[in-house]
Design an enzyme around this catalytic site. Structure first.
Site, mmCIF file in Angstrom:
data_model
loop_
_atom_site.group_PDB
_atom_site.id
_atom_site.type_symbol
_atom_site.label_atom_id
_atom_site.label_comp_id
_atom_site.label_asym_id
_atom_site.label_seq_id
_atom_site.Cartn_x
_atom_site.Cartn_y
_atom_site.Cartn_z
ATOM 1 N N GLU A 54 7.143 5.293 -18.643
ATOM 2 C CA GLU A 54 8.540 4.570 -18.876
ATOM 3 C C GLU A 54 8.420 3.329 -18.227
ATOM 4 O OE1 GLU A 54 11.881 6.694 -17.308
ATOM 5 O OE2 GLU A 54 13.110 5.306 -18.012
ATOM 6 N N ARG A 74 -0.137 17.054 -10.831
ATOM 7 C CA ARG A 74 -0.217 15.470 -10.531
ATOM 8 C C ARG A 74 -0.919 15.140 -9.331
ATOM 9 N NH1 ARG A 74 4.758 13.227 -10.813
ATOM 10 N NH2 ARG A 74 4.512 11.774 -9.120
ATOM 11 N N LYS A 82 7.893 6.206 -8.540
ATOM 12 C CA LYS A 82 8.250 4.816 -8.961
ATOM 13 C C LYS A 82 9.510 4.470 -8.269
ATOM 14 C CE LYS A 82 7.280 5.373 -13.363
ATOM 15 N NZ LYS A 82 7.492 5.089 -14.809
HETATM 16 P P1 ATP Z 1 7.012 8.349 -11.276
HETATM 17 O O1 ATP Z 1 7.586 9.640 -10.621
HETATM 18 O O2 ATP Z 1 6.218 7.931 -10.385
HETATM 19 O O3 ATP Z 1 8.407 7.746 -11.724
HETATM 20 P P2 ATP Z 1 6.870 9.310 -13.786
HETATM 21 O O4 ATP Z 1 6.185 10.390 -14.399
HETATM 22 O O5 ATP Z 1 8.372 9.469 -13.960
HETATM 23 O O6 ATP Z 1 6.327 9.033 -12.461
HETATM 24 P P3 ATP Z 1 5.976 7.956 -16.097
HETATM 25 O O7 ATP Z 1 6.151 6.459 -16.484
HETATM 26 O O8 ATP Z 1 6.794 8.917 -16.854
HETATM 27 O O9 ATP Z 1 6.202 8.143 -14.556
HETATM 28 O O10 ATP Z 1 4.670 8.312 -16.099
HETATM 29 C C1 ATP Z 1 3.598 8.260 -17.118
HETATM 30 C C2 ATP Z 1 2.777 9.259 -17.279
HETATM 31 O O11 ATP Z 1 1.863 9.361 -15.973
HETATM 32 C C3 ATP Z 1 3.198 10.690 -17.488
HETATM 33 O O12 ATP Z 1 2.451 11.363 -18.443
HETATM 34 C C4 ATP Z 1 3.058 11.277 -16.112
HETATM 35 O O13 ATP Z 1 3.002 12.602 -16.198
HETATM 36 C C5 ATP Z 1 1.809 10.606 -15.560
HETATM 37 N N1 ATP Z 1 1.958 10.476 -13.932
HETATM 38 C C6 ATP Z 1 2.923 10.167 -13.506
HETATM 39 N N2 ATP Z 1 2.763 10.297 -11.932
HETATM 40 C C7 ATP Z 1 1.366 10.923 -11.781
HETATM 41 C C8 ATP Z 1 0.647 11.301 -10.693
HETATM 42 N N3 ATP Z 1 1.023 11.367 -9.625
HETATM 43 N N4 ATP Z 1 -0.546 12.178 -11.178
HETATM 44 C C9 ATP Z 1 -0.707 12.197 -12.578
HETATM 45 N N5 ATP Z 1 -0.219 11.711 -13.598
HETATM 46 C C10 ATP Z 1 0.790 11.255 -13.241
#
Ligand code: ATP
Ligand code: MG
Length: 576
Positions: free
Chosen positions: A36, A262, A272
């Site tokens: 996102e 994760r 984020k």
């Molecule tokens: P955040 O919690 O930091 O906002 P998010 O999952 O909301 O992370 P996205 O932009 O939706 O952020 O993430 C893009 C991809 O990265 C998703 O498929 C998510 O599962 C993966 N991702 C995010 N954080 C991690 C992590 N700590 N380890 C592995 N994959 C991750």
């Protein structure tokens, strides 16, 4: 990657894909990385990138980059650009054009109409508070909304009105009609469209209703013929809903969702939202502050793509939650830079040394290797002269036991040059040591002194043949190993910020060969650690310089700034 690698699956996803391909389920696999655009990517995203792009590479498939952009108020073009830059920098390329969930808004709207026509969706006028009450809890089933039995015609008309802007934000939503008694709360008539009267970075003013993540993700995967939709474990409970939509809509393909745990790293936050807060509230100088666990921060700090890829690979792909030690990340960059980074000398806290028996106007050029193992990196020139700088930490007025550096009467070797002996300490009126006087032994270049021993080897630079530099030394951004955890003492991650995470050394002296260093270049400063030239180096304007900077250099004066990437000490590597 080689075929033998493809034939030898090592994690559960590689295994699943191998089996799917062997069974002829798909002509080729398609994965996707779906960020996102509401912030910069962090180390956790690097893991997901390495996994999704890596699997596609390994199995000769495709990996799409798809911006999951259904929350326009939090998203921006700045983030889109940064994300693309970071993926490329890590060394990956997406198949085809960049994709956006928002480019499926028409399609998703048609899917919503399809559900309504099937009797599988309805417009609900419960307020947010009421909806919460009706939803029930983990232990208690929910209750049907009073709007649940609206007719198809009424729902079509109301949804059309939602789209037309006839309702205020929050006045109503479109919900899937599934099961308010389902044990999985995600299936209790989840919201699939909500009203948001904001412009979108891609679609402008075209829409005032936006689909939810759950209604968007699976269908977008299906539109792109994604075969393996890989996400983190928190989406496991959403999988039944992901599958429900695919089963109830005329989608062109049936992607499957797989979850892995994760990446969590201690002393670090990887959310984020929290990283944005650090930036917005000025706790750090920006998204690319070298203390940030963002890809851009790590890059500026001096991390290389290879080091991050190796690190991600080594953390493994499992379904077990865990926390990785940050020293494992540091090990990965040390290992890479040890192999590649040229050596150089830089004195971080200079103390002047005058060698009284060295001729005043003599400067001797000495050739030394750039790298102890890699001859191909060639040689560099260092300069011996009467006046030198050594590091204050390498001198002790009273030598502690086993002291291997300089002290009154003691001899040490200057790295790559002569053995020197300390004769006298010069102090200012306040009693501070401002200079050391000594002598050099002209017969010790490349050979041991006769009749006495040098205690150790120290780094140094010539006073006249060195250049001023600023060195930014970083420590962990947080003092607590789990800044993210919920705590009894009510402290938030902001209360756990390390007040000493940045130390600016503005008086450092770098050997002359470093004057030509370019932003992004890496060096090992002998006996200190690995350092990378900061992007601010030689900046014409200091307007955008982070607060990290010391006093601005005088106009036109070159400013050489080094970030300490990592020190030489390797606690993780040792324990392995
Ligand atoms: P955040 O919690 O930091 O906002 P998010 O999952 O909301 O992370 P996205 O932009 O939706 O952020 O993430 C893009 C991809 O990265 C998703 O498929 C998510 O599962 C993966 N991702 C995010 N954080 C991690 C992590 N700590 N380890 C592995 N994959 C991750
Ligand atoms: Mg997300």
């Amino acid at each position: 990657m080689s075929e033998s690698a493809a034939n030898a699956p090592t994690n559960f996803l590689q295994k699943i894909i191998s089996e799917d391909l062997a069974a002829g389920k798909y002509p080729k696999i398609i994965t996707r990385f779906p960020p996102e655009p509401n912030g910069y990517l962090h180390i956790g995203h690097a893991k997901s990138i390495c996994l999704n792009f890596g699997l596609a590479e390994q199995f000769n498939g495709d990996c799409h980059l798809r911006f999951d952009d259904t929350n326009p108020e939090k998203e921006s073009q700045e983030y889109i650009d940064a994300i693309k830059r970071d993926i490329h920098w890590l060394g990956f390329s997406w198949a085809g054009e960049v994709r956006y969930s928002s480019s499926y808004f028409d399609k998703l709207y048609a899917y919503a109409l399809h559900l309504i026509e099937q009797g599988d969706a309805y417009v609900c006028h419960l307020s947010a508070d009421e909806a919460r009450e009706y939803r029930g809890t983990l232990k208690q089933p929910g209750k049907n909304s009073p709007y649940r039995e609206r007719s198809v015609a009424e729902n079509l008309a109301l949804f059309e009105q939602m789209r037309g802007g006839d309702f205020a934000e929050g006045e109503c939503v479109l919900r899937a009609k599934i099961d308010m008694a389902a044990p999985n709360i995600n299936l209790r008539d989840p919201i699939i469209y909500r009203i948001r009267k904001v412009a979108h970075h891609q679609t402008g003013e075209q829409w005032c209703i936006y689909p939810t993540y759950d209604f968007t993700h699976g269908q977008s995967d299906a539109e792109e013929h994604v075969t393996h939709s890989i996400c983190t474990l928190e989406f496991e409970d959403h999988r039944p809903l992901y599958e429900w939509f695919l089963a109830h809509l005329p989608v062109p393909a049936q992607p499957r969702q797989y979850e892995f745990s994760r990446l969590n790293v201690n002393y670090t936050v990887t959310s984020k939202r929290k990283l944005k807060q650090l930036v917005d509230e000025g706790h750090v100088a920006g998204w690319d502050d070298p203390r940030m666990p963002t890809i851009s921060g790590l890059r500026r700090r001096g991390y290389t793509p290879v080091s991050l890829r190796n690190f991600c690979e080594r953390t493994g792909v499992t379904r077990k939650e865990g926390v990785v030690d940050v020293s494992m990340l540091e090990h990965a960059i040390r290992e890479d830079l040890d192999t590649h980074a040229p050596r150089a000398m830089c004195v971080l806290n200079p103390l002047k040394v005058v060698l009284e028996n060295y001729p005043e106007d003599q400067v001797q050029a000495l050739e030394v290797p750039r790298h102890p193992q890699r001859e191909a990196l060639g040689k560099r020139t260092i300069y011996m002269s009467r006046e030198l700088y050594i590091d204050r930490a390498d001198f002790a007025e009273v030598a502690p036991p086993k002291w291997k550096r300089w002290s009154p009467g003691a001899a040490v070797r200057l790295r790559g040059a002569y053995v020197i002996t300390c004769r006298e300490i010069i102090r200012d009126s306040a009693g501070h040591i401002v200079e050391l006087r000594g002598s050099y032994d002209p017969d010790t270049l490349g050979k041991n002194p006769e009749g006495y021993k040098a205690k150790g080897v120290i780094h140094w630079v010539s006073a006249s043949e060195s250049v001023p530099a600023e060195v930014r030394q970083y420590d962990r951004l947080f003092v607590d190993a789990a800044p993210d955890a919920s705590r009894d003492d009510g402290k938030s991650f902001l209360d756990l910020i390390n007040p000493d995470s940045l130390q600016v050394l503005s008086e450092a002296r770098a050997e002359r060969s470093l004057a030509a260093a370019k932003p992004g270049e890496h060096f090992q400063f002998e006996r200190e650690g690995y350092f990378t030239v900061d992007a601010d180096s030689y900046a014409d304007s200091l307007a955008e310089t982070p607060q990290a900077s010391s006093a601005p250099a005088a106009a036109g004066e070159p400013r050489l700034i080094f970030n300490r990437t990592v020190s030489l000490r390797d606690s993780w590597g040792k324990t392995q």
